[in-house]
Design an enzyme around this catalytic site. Structure first.
Site, short mmCIF file in Angstrom:
data_model
loop_
_atom_site.label_atom_id
_atom_site.label_comp_id
_atom_site.label_asym_id
_atom_site.label_seq_id
_atom_site.Cartn_x
_atom_site.Cartn_y
_atom_site.Cartn_z
N GLN A 15 0.83 -1.21 0.00
CA GLN A 15 0.00 0.00 0.00
C GLN A 15 0.86 1.26 0.00
OE1 GLN A 15 -2.16 -0.67 3.70
NE2 GLN A 15 -0.24 -1.28 4.67
N GLU B 4 1.44 -8.84 11.12
CA GLU B 4 1.09 -7.64 10.33
C GLU B 4 1.62 -7.87 8.92
OE1 GLU B 4 -0.26 -4.33 10.38
OE2 GLU B 4 0.56 -4.38 8.35
N GLY C 57 -2.31 -12.33 8.21
CA GLY C 57 -2.89 -12.74 9.49
C GLY C 57 -3.89 -13.88 9.36
N ASP D 19 -6.81 -5.71 15.15
CA ASP D 19 -6.63 -4.28 14.93
C ASP D 19 -6.54 -4.04 13.43
OD1 ASP D 19 -5.98 -1.62 14.96
OD2 ASP D 19 -3.95 -1.92 15.72
#
Lengths: 285, 285
Positions: free
Chosen positions: B43, B118, B150, B167
């Site tokens: 990203q 992550e 994940g 999260d």
């Protein structure tokens, strides 16, 4: 019509309202249409229909309330003091032109008299006509409206009200005096010996100085002061606080609360004075 | 540098970041400077310094966390499940690249092992280096980092963790699967027989369908499910919810809570599951 407002723009055939939240943050809402516009003697009044928040009342370019989230503010500023007072009969709203607090108060058959003093008659008329999702579109028989300066109005009242709700706009221009100690003193004197006041006390993130000054002033006057908060998406920082000054009553415990509401319920009432640590630190500093 | 992002603009010598919150709302933040920019394999990563919210982490143009309000989210997603579990030893974070949850977990000396999985190593590195107000700038010795997917990671774990904290970013693109029942099932299986999961479950105003789907999926898997909310000014609608699935423990009562926090305190812990009426109606519908 909207060509008079520099905060309304037509961008690629889309209508957008851009609100400045201080110098460093803006919120822009895409609009379906402009419903109503007026330059009253007091301020520029706009009612628009937005895609995300339904109809919104905009005064001098600042969003005051919306159909989508107005209930949070109106219920919290109204039902918490009314839950604290065991036997309120006479209630005064100072400000409150969008009539959202009036609508909440109309849910109490036990009230005798509801007064509202609002400086701008045009806001009340426009809200009743074009913002029914907030105002309900009508006014309870018990209500008397006074279109005058709330600060002067309150000075003539002594020991008359059980509850006074200060539903003001932000402390800019004429509304600034509604956050000052002299005004809270008049409110104190206008209340009965067991009276309660509530007010909006701004954001603990954006206006922590206003919150603190307001809280401290109320604390100097009233033996009991309490702060509570709620999330109001269309207000800057969204984290909004309310402050209560009470002459006598200290405990809310309303397991019998059963009004038709969207935000407040008995659990909210019973636990609303539990504040986040940074807010506790702010008001106790 | 910022010329690659169409959401950063230089307007009259002022630098502004404009974030689209869906099609009908935008938030614009005035920036002091661009601190860091990278196109990782996953990203677009941006760390900026803003006037109102301090440093902010922006992924693909969406604000993920800020120095000013990140503590609300990180404390609420972490300390509520940790308060519910009386004896947590092994904790897993799924996502969490900004390292804010890691920082909160480091406040528990009683933990044995903290895992974080992550997908984007670059976010972790950038956050530790340039976003110390959120991440703390360092990682506890108990922490093991796994830079992988994940969803795959969790499938190999059975009955290992006491607490799992999901999260995630919003349910768009790759993060979408983190809101689906298959994933929550893997989380359930990765927990010990008395384990607890917490996740962010989006806004009850903007994403009430996501909230409801997420809540219902967790409810089908876990015997105990609880929802709580907090105000996060930089998230769309600001009204944010978290959902807990618990295999055994149901009651928080942490009058001994004494960690160094800015939002959570013992009163917040003891009363956080009291939701506004419209949220109760949504999850019970």
């Amino acid at each position: 019509m909207y060509k008079n407002c520099d905060f309304i723009q037509n961008i690629n055939d889309e209508l957008w309202l851009t609100e400045k939240e201080g110098e460093n943050l803006t919120l822009s809402y895409r609009l379906k249409e402009i419903i109503y516009e007026e330059n009253s003697p007091i301020q520029h009044i706009l009612i628009v229909d937005s895609y995300d928040f339904g109809r919104m009342l905009v005064l001098d370019g600042i969003v005051q309330t919306t159909e989508k989230d107005g209930f949070v503010y109106n219920e919290m500023i109204c039902h918490i003091p009314l839950s604290l007072h065991p036997n309120a009969k006479n209630v005064l709203i100072i400000g409150g032109g969008d009539c959202g607090v009036l609508k909440e108060l109309s849910k109490y058959p036990s009230l005798n008299e509801i007064h509202m003093v609002e400086i701008d008659k045009s806001v009340v008329e426009a809200s009743l006509k074009y913002l029914k999702g907030v105002s309900g579109g009508k006014i309870d028989k018990k209500v008397t409206l006074f279109f005058e300066d709330g600060i002067k109005f309150i000075q003539d009242k002594k020991g008359y009200y059980d509850v006074i709700i200060i539903d003001s706009s932000d402390p800019l221009g004429q509304a600034e005096a509604l956050f000052e100690k002299d005004f809270y003193k008049s409110v104190y004197e206008a209340l009965k010996p067991d009276g309660i006041m509530s007010c909006q006390s701004e954001s603990p993130i954006y206006y922590s100085d206003v919150l603190k000054n307001s809280y401290d002033s109320i604390k100097e006057l009233f033996p009991l002061v309490k702060l509570y908060s709620a999330t109001i998406p269309t207000y800057p920082g969204s984290f909004w606080t309310f402050t209560i000054g009470s002459k006598k009553y200290n405990t809310v415990a309303r397991d019998d609360f059963s009004l038709d509401t969207k935000y407040v319920n008995k659990n909210i009432i019973n636990t609303c004075f539990n504040n986040a640590e940074f807010i506790e630190n702010l008001i106790n500093s």
